[in-house]
Design a protein around this motif. Structure first.
Motif, PDB file in Angstrom:
ATOM      1  N   LYS A   1       0.751  -1.374   0.180  1.00  0.00           N
ATOM      2  CA  LYS A   1      -0.098  -0.077   0.346  1.00  0.00           C
ATOM      3  C   LYS A   1       0.307   0.951   0.207  1.00  0.00           C
ATOM      4  O   LYS A   1       1.833   1.305   0.810  1.00  0.00           O
TER       5      LYS A   1
ATOM      6  N   GLY B   1      -4.844   5.791  -0.547  1.00  0.00           N
ATOM      7  CA  GLY B   1      -3.685   5.295  -0.367  1.00  0.00           C
ATOM      8  C   GLY B   1      -4.246   4.239  -1.677  1.00  0.00           C
ATOM      9  O   GLY B   1      -5.234   4.178  -1.976  1.00  0.00           O
TER      10      GLY B   1
ATOM     11  N   ARG C   1       0.558   5.314  -0.238  1.00  0.00           N
ATOM     12  CA  ARG C   1       0.059   7.078   0.640  1.00  0.00           C
ATOM     13  C   ARG C   1       1.005   7.967   0.082  1.00  0.00           C
ATOM     14  O   ARG C   1       2.012   7.819   0.286  1.00  0.00           O
TER      15      ARG C   1
ATOM     16  N   GLU D   1      -3.260   0.776  -3.933  1.00  0.00           N
ATOM     17  CA  GLU D   1      -2.247  -0.704  -3.916  1.00  0.00           C
ATOM     18  C   GLU D   1      -0.950  -0.656  -4.952  1.00  0.00           C
ATOM     19  O   GLU D   1      -1.080  -0.636  -6.512  1.00  0.00           O
TER      20      GLU D   1
END
Length: 93
Positions: free
Chosen positions: A19, A26, A21, A28
């Motif tokens: 993940k 956020g 951010r 993937e």
């Protein structure tokens, strides 16, 4: 970089998914490397930079990090003339 663009360019999507951010939230991602070649006249630079491929289809802004590209050059932007210049910042490797 978004997954469809990475697939189009033949960038491998294997790797550890994580993940990532940022200011937009956020998403993937998977981290890989991309070989960059910059040349003009007799000057040529070839190096690998770490990149993260965004695996979701969200409308997420793409951000360029500093490590791997911006730390290798002194970059000047001239918005008025729609130009930019790169000057090698010391030794690349």
């Amino acid at each position: 970089m978004f997954k469809p663009t990475a697939e189009l360019l033949g960038i491998p999507l294997e790797g550890i998914k994580e993940k990532s951010r940022g200011i937009g939230g956020g998403v993937e991602t998977v981290q890989t490397e991309l070989t960059i070649k910059i040349e003009q006249g007799s000057e040529k630079h070839i190096f690998s930079v770490p990149i993260k491929i965004i695996l979701t289809n969200d409308d997420f802004p793409i951000l360029l990090g500093q490590d791997g590209f911006f730390d290798k050059f002194i970059i000047k932007f001239n918005k008025r003339k729609n130009k930019f210049s790169l000057k090698r910042a010391g030794k690349l490797f």
